[in-house]
Design a protein around this motif. Structure first.
Motif, PDB file in Angstrom:
ATOM      1  N   HIS A  97       0.850  -1.194   0.000  1.00  0.00           N
ATOM      2  CA  HIS A  97       0.000   0.000   0.000  1.00  0.00           C
ATOM      3  C   HIS A  97       0.886   1.244   0.000  1.00  0.00           C
ATOM      4  N   ILE A  98       0.765   2.037  -1.051  1.00  0.00           N
ATOM      5  CA  ILE A  98       1.520   3.278  -1.149  1.00  0.00           C
ATOM      6  C   ILE A  98       0.624   4.429  -0.714  1.00  0.00           C
ATOM      7  N   PHE A  99       1.111   5.241   0.234  1.00  0.00           N
ATOM      8  CA  PHE A  99       0.303   6.359   0.704  1.00  0.00           C
ATOM      9  C   PHE A  99       1.023   7.683   0.458  1.00  0.00           C
ATOM     10  N   THR A 100       0.234   8.740   0.413  1.00  0.00           N
ATOM     11  CA  THR A 100       0.745  10.096   0.233  1.00  0.00           C
ATOM     12  C   THR A 100       0.317  10.951   1.421  1.00  0.00           C
ATOM     13  N   ARG A 101       1.219  11.800   1.882  1.00  0.00           N
ATOM     14  CA  ARG A 101       0.898  12.717   2.970  1.00  0.00           C
ATOM     15  C   ARG A 101       1.205  14.154   2.515  1.00  0.00           C
ATOM     16  N   ASN A 102       0.183  14.979   2.533  1.00  0.00           N
ATOM     17  CA  ASN A 102       0.331  16.390   2.203  1.00  0.00           C
ATOM     18  C   ASN A 102       0.385  17.194   3.501  1.00  0.00           C
ATOM     19  N   LEU A 103       1.506  17.836   3.743  1.00  0.00           N
ATOM     20  CA  LEU A 103       1.724  18.599   4.967  1.00  0.00           C
ATOM     21  C   LEU A 103       1.768  20.089   4.635  1.00  0.00           C
ATOM     22  N   THR A 104       1.040  20.881   5.393  1.00  0.00           N
ATOM     23  CA  THR A 104       1.085  22.333   5.258  1.00  0.00           C
ATOM     24  C   THR A 104       1.535  22.927   6.587  1.00  0.00           C
ATOM     25  N   PHE A 105       2.580  23.744   6.524  1.00  0.00           N
ATOM     26  CA  PHE A 105       3.066  24.458   7.707  1.00  0.00           C
ATOM     27  C   PHE A 105       2.786  25.945   7.498  1.00  0.00           C
ATOM     28  N   GLN A 106       2.256  26.606   8.514  1.00  0.00           N
ATOM     29  CA  GLN A 106       1.895  28.007   8.346  1.00  0.00           C
ATOM     30  C   GLN A 106       2.181  28.797   9.618  1.00  0.00           C
ATOM     31  N   SER A 107       2.374  30.094   9.426  1.00  0.00           N
ATOM     32  CA  SER A 107       2.578  30.995  10.563  1.00  0.00           C
ATOM     33  C   SER A 107       1.899  32.319  10.262  1.00  0.00           C
ATOM     34  N   ASN A 108       1.661  33.082  11.308  1.00  0.00           N
ATOM     35  CA  ASN A 108       1.070  34.408  11.145  1.00  0.00           C
ATOM     36  C   ASN A 108       1.640  35.320  12.226  1.00  0.00           C
ATOM     37  N   ASN A 109       2.331  36.364  11.780  1.00  0.00           N
ATOM     38  CA  ASN A 109       2.972  37.290  12.729  1.00  0.00           C
ATOM     39  C   ASN A 109       3.839  36.530  13.739  1.00  0.00           C
ATOM     40  N   LEU A 110       4.776  35.763  13.201  1.00  0.00           N
ATOM     41  CA  LEU A 110       5.611  34.897  14.036  1.00  0.00           C
ATOM     42  C   LEU A 110       6.451  35.684  15.036  1.00  0.00           C
ATOM     43  N   GLY A 111       6.869  36.886  14.661  1.00  0.00           N
ATOM     44  CA  GLY A 111       7.650  37.718  15.572  1.00  0.00           C
ATOM     45  C   GLY A 111       9.144  37.706  15.298  1.00  0.00           C
ATOM     46  N   LYS A 112       9.570  36.753  14.491  1.00  0.00           N
ATOM     47  CA  LYS A 112      10.985  36.658  14.139  1.00  0.00           C
ATOM     48  C   LYS A 112      11.115  35.833  12.864  1.00  0.00           C
TER      49      LYS A 112
END
Length: 212
Positions: A3-18
């Motif tokens: 079984h071949i699987f795919t994982r879509n990852l989204t990383f996000q930030s808002n006004n991180l400060g640095k």
């Protein structure tokens, strides 16, 4: 049937400060890490100080051995590769300066194996295929595999995230990263698509990643 699987990852930030760089690599606790083989940087993405930022990464569980091309400590490409599944093995040979991986056959249960039959020392990498790409994304790098020797990998897709600007994408990590991981996930256990918030505590300066 594998079984071949795919994982879509989204990383996000808002006004991180640095402004920071988020680095992703498969450097989970594996026997022989930094001795027999080395992790490779998968992603290194900058997130800005103010405003919204987002980065995406897609992992597919179809693994592959490759003959990497290394320049200045970075895997820039591969000359050839072969798709392989757990409990299979392949053999790397060379004729007229052309390298070739044999079609995989049944091997040791639970691991992936590649045998160097080129009559010379070779570097070998294991990585994963991405849709549309001819060569795999390298995840682990095996340096100077002797002729007649074999690479044995027990690859679990445990991805870690670090805040560090010391590495660029496809760089071979030669020693333990000197900053602690802020996030770790076994990709096999995740949903097909997940979104993660990168945050910074302004009081302590510590970073965290939490699912959105």
């Amino acid at each position: 049937m594998v079984h071949i699987f795919t994982r879509n990852l989204t990383f996000q930030s808002n006004n991180l400060g640095k402004e920071v760089t988020l680095m992703l690599t498969f450097d989970g606790d594996m026997e022989g890490l930094y001795e027999d083989f080395f992790p490779v940087v998968w992603k290194a993405t900058k997130f800005g100080k103010s405003g919204p930022y987002r980065a995406q990464a897609t992992y597919t569980s179809q693994l592959a051995f490759s003959k990497p091309q290394v320049v200045d400590g970075n895997i820039i490409d591969a000359s050839t590769c072969v798709k392989i599944n757990v409990s299979e093995k392949t053999s790397l040979t060379e004729a007229n300066e052309v390298y070739h991986f044999s079609s995989p056959v049944a091997g040791v249960n639970g691991v992936l194996q590649a045998v160097n039959n080129t009559d010379a020392i070779q570097d070998i990498a294991i990585g994963f295929m991405t849709k549309g790409d001819l060569m795999p994304k390298p995840a682990l790098y095996f340096k100077e595999v002797g002729d007649g020797s074999h690479v044995t990998a027990k690859f679990t897709p445990i991805l870690r995230a670090y805040i560090t600007s010391d590495y660029q994408e496809t760089a071979i990590i030669r020693g333990a990263i000197d900053t602690p991981a802020i996030w770790e996930q076994d990709l096999a256990a995740l949903s097909d698509s997940t979104t993660w918030n990168l945050m910074r505590d302004p009081a302590s300066g510590h970073y965290t990643i939490e699912e959105a």
